[in-house]
Scaffold this motif. Structure first.
Motif, short mmCIF file in Angstrom:
data_model
loop_
_atom_site.label_atom_id
_atom_site.label_comp_id
_atom_site.label_asym_id
_atom_site.label_seq_id
_atom_site.Cartn_x
_atom_site.Cartn_y
_atom_site.Cartn_z
N MET A 131 0.79 -1.08 0.02
CA MET A 131 -0.18 -0.06 -0.02
C MET A 131 1.44 1.03 0.00
SD MET A 131 -3.28 -0.87 0.06
CE MET A 131 -3.11 -1.94 -1.16
N SER A 190 -7.44 -5.66 0.87
CA SER A 190 -7.58 -4.61 -0.55
C SER A 190 -7.14 -3.73 -0.29
CB SER A 190 -8.17 -4.95 -1.82
OG SER A 190 -9.62 -4.79 -1.67
N SER A 191 -7.37 -2.88 0.73
CA SER A 191 -7.20 -1.64 1.49
C SER A 191 -7.03 -1.37 2.14
CB SER A 191 -8.88 -0.65 1.04
OG SER A 191 -9.77 -1.46 1.34
N TYR A 192 -6.37 -0.35 2.67
CA TYR A 192 -5.81 -0.16 4.47
C TYR A 192 -7.16 0.16 5.26
CZ TYR A 192 -4.37 2.79 8.68
OH TYR A 192 -4.16 3.01 8.97
N ALA A 194 -9.93 -1.99 4.75
CA ALA A 194 -10.08 -3.33 5.50
C ALA A 194 -9.14 -3.47 5.96
CB ALA A 194 -10.66 -3.91 4.05
N TYR A 195 -7.81 -3.91 6.17
CA TYR A 195 -6.95 -4.14 6.63
C TYR A 195 -7.48 -3.76 8.30
CZ TYR A 195 -2.49 -5.04 8.94
OH TYR A 195 -1.46 -5.63 9.67
#
Length: 555
Positions: A131, A190-192, A194-195
């Motif tokens: 990312m 797949s994204s910050y 979401a993480y």
């Protein structure tokens, strides 16, 4: 018989209890230990610099002399005095001239990077490099780390109340499902955003697995509870080591996370193999179910229980009072605030030092391994010394020893430089040893200090303070990165060391609890530690350790 008398007849830590203890307490502790500090690898930021705009296949490692020349032209080190900084990590030079031969100081201007290249010496692929969470976005790493501990806090509250309402077993299985889904799902984040959300759920699930600790410990007899409560920490530390070994072999954040999350599928089997807590069933008036579990345990332990198990005392739930009672007198207020502060500092130091591995000089994986291994001698010393020195001496000594060791790193980094980097690492390991020992002691120490009528509430509030320390830990560990240079390597350790020494000195104001009857009422809590209380309580040379109802797990 009351319940503890039944456990004495059953065998305080018989074969049946050991099986339940291993499955419900020890195995989840391994997963919890790994998931607690896995962000060291998932969010690791290796050495990096701006990608050369004129080169399609740029790599961090210099490929040839032409490559070296381009790097020196476009991305020179802006701070030659900082030996830790090979290149400018966030900017590169844009030249107004078209030809390389006309590059001059006057013809260049600084521009921010939009792409980076990373070294693969330590980490392979991490979520942070995927990312590009670097430079002005670096604060997002600390935020992502702390959100796990925020999740633990919410999970402890939510699942804790749920376990009292629907039972320990159902709550444990619910938390296990959440842990399985969130840990496996994190691999495909797949994204910050979401993480961060998934890590929050993982933290909440870890807070919920404490119900397994409750199931295991509520079936352990009085004289074995302190030892059983500390032994689980060995499995927690083993989770640290297991994580390090897997990360060393795989080097890719996706496979590291997936490899550690797949075994959580096994926890789904707990619905069929883990029993409900007989203590909880007894409080709910479900005597037949509680008796059936106890008689099954008796068969496994090969003992014979009497025909009638429960008396009226066993069927009555003891009355409790509100947590506000801990602030009803100056004495209780002082002790409670000291305990709260110590819980917060112990958690901050323990997890802060664990997350600070990447900021230490030397081999990254060796430092991580040493940090994890320090837990084992710490817990062993606790088992050996707690009943000899006492709780207060052990806790205070661990806090001050670890604090002074961390504070001393300011000298080795400021005046020693590279020659004393090994000593800085050694002092950090001593700090981890002290924090791990203090973490183990404070559970027993606090449970023995809080009066029985408010012990559960007091331990729950103390655990919340520990979660606050955990939330702060990533920011403390990453503070050195923001400062940079050799001094930056010491900043987290100095903050941790100063807080540890202060907390350790404050704990001297607490009374010793070794070989003393625990306080039952608020009045007992106020007079606890005084000569009058000792005479009234008829102090004995040995006392039953606190029950699991009074000792919460390391959430």
């Amino acid at each position: 018989m009351n319940f503890d008398e039944i456990l004495e007849k059953l065998g305080e830590f018989g074969r049946y209890q050991k099986i339940v203890y291993f499955l419900a307490v020890c195995l989840p502790s391994v997963s919890g230990g790994a998931f607690m500090v896995i962000s060291v690898f998932l969010l690791g930021v290796p050495d990096h610099r701006c990608a050369l705009p004129a080169l399609e296949n740029d790599t961090y490692e210099i490929q040839n002399e032409a490559h070296r020349s381009l790097v020196e032209i476009y991305i020179p080190n802006t701070d030659p005095d900082d030996e830790t900084l090979l290149y400018d990590r966030c900017n590169y030079f844009v030249y107004t001239n078209d030809t390389v031969t006309n590059f001059t100081k006057d013809s260049k201007q600084k521009s921010k990077c939009s792409e980076w290249v990373y070294s693969d010496d330590i980490h392979g692929k991490t979520f942070a490099t995927k990312m590009n969470i670097v430079c002005e976005d670096r604060f997002r790493i600390s935020l992502a780390k702390s959100m796990f501990f925020v999740g633990v806090l919410f999970g402890a509250f939510g699942f804790g109340n749920l376990s009292d309402a629907i039972g320990r077993k159902k709550t444990l299985c619910s938390a296990a499902i959440l842990m399985m889904v969130s840990s496996i799902g994190l691999s495909w984040a797949s994204s910050y955003v979401a993480y961060v959300l998934i890590r929050f759920c993982m933290g909440a699930s870890y807070g919920g697995t404490s119900c397994g600790f409750i199931i295991g410990m509520e079936m352990v007899g009085p004289r074995k509870r302190v030892y059983a409560g500390i032994v689980t920490n060995y499995f927690f530390a083993f989770g640290f080591i297991l994580l390090g070994g897997i990360a060393y072999v795989l080097r890719d954040w996706f496979w590291i996370e997936l490899c550690l999350s797949i075994p959580t599928v096994f926890y789904l089997s707990y619905w069929w193999i883990i029993p409900e807590s007989p203590r909880w069933l007894l409080r709910k008036g479900r005597l037949e179910e509680a008796e059936m579990i106890l008689r099954r345990a008796a068969e496994v332990n090969k003992v014979l229980l009497p025909e009638k198990l429960f008396d009226e005392e066993a069927q009555n739930t003891p009355s409790t009072v509100r947590i506000w009672s801990l602030f009803s007198s100056k004495t209780l207020l002082t002790r409670t605030l000291i305990l709260f502060f110590n819980w917060m500092v112990v958690s901050m130091t323990y997890y802060g030092l664990s997350l600070n591995t990447g900021n230490l000089a030397g081999d990254f994986y060796l430092n991580y391994f040493l940090t994890a291994v320090m837990d084992f001698p710490a817990y062993t010393l606790c088992l050996m010394l707690m009943d000899r020195w006492g709780r207060k001496k052990c806790h205070c000594s661990a806090m001050i020893l670890g604090g002074i060791a961390c504070l001393s790193t300011i000298l080795t980094t400021t005046f020693g430089g590279k020659d004393l980097q090994w000593l800085t690492t050694t002092l950090a390991m001593i700090g981890k040893l002290g924090s791990a020992a203090a973490f183990a002691v404070i559970y027993v120490f606090s449970a023995e200090l809080y009066p029985t009528v408010v012990r559960n509430a007091g331990m729950g509030a103390s655990s919340c303070c520990a979660r606050i320390g955990g939330i702060l830990a990533p920011y403390v560990a990453d503070s050195g990165v923001l400062i940079g240079g050799q001094f930056g390597k010491a900043v987290p350790l100095v903050i941790i060391g100063a807080a540890s020494v202060v907390a350790g000195l404050m704990s001297l104001k607490l009374p010793e609890t070794l070989n003393t009857r625990m306080p039952d009422t608020i009045a007992d809590g106020i007079s606890f530690g005084t000569t009058e209380y000792n005479k009234m309580a008829d102090v004995t040379l040995s006392v039953e350790p606190p029950s699991k109802e009074n000792i919460t797990s390391k959430l």
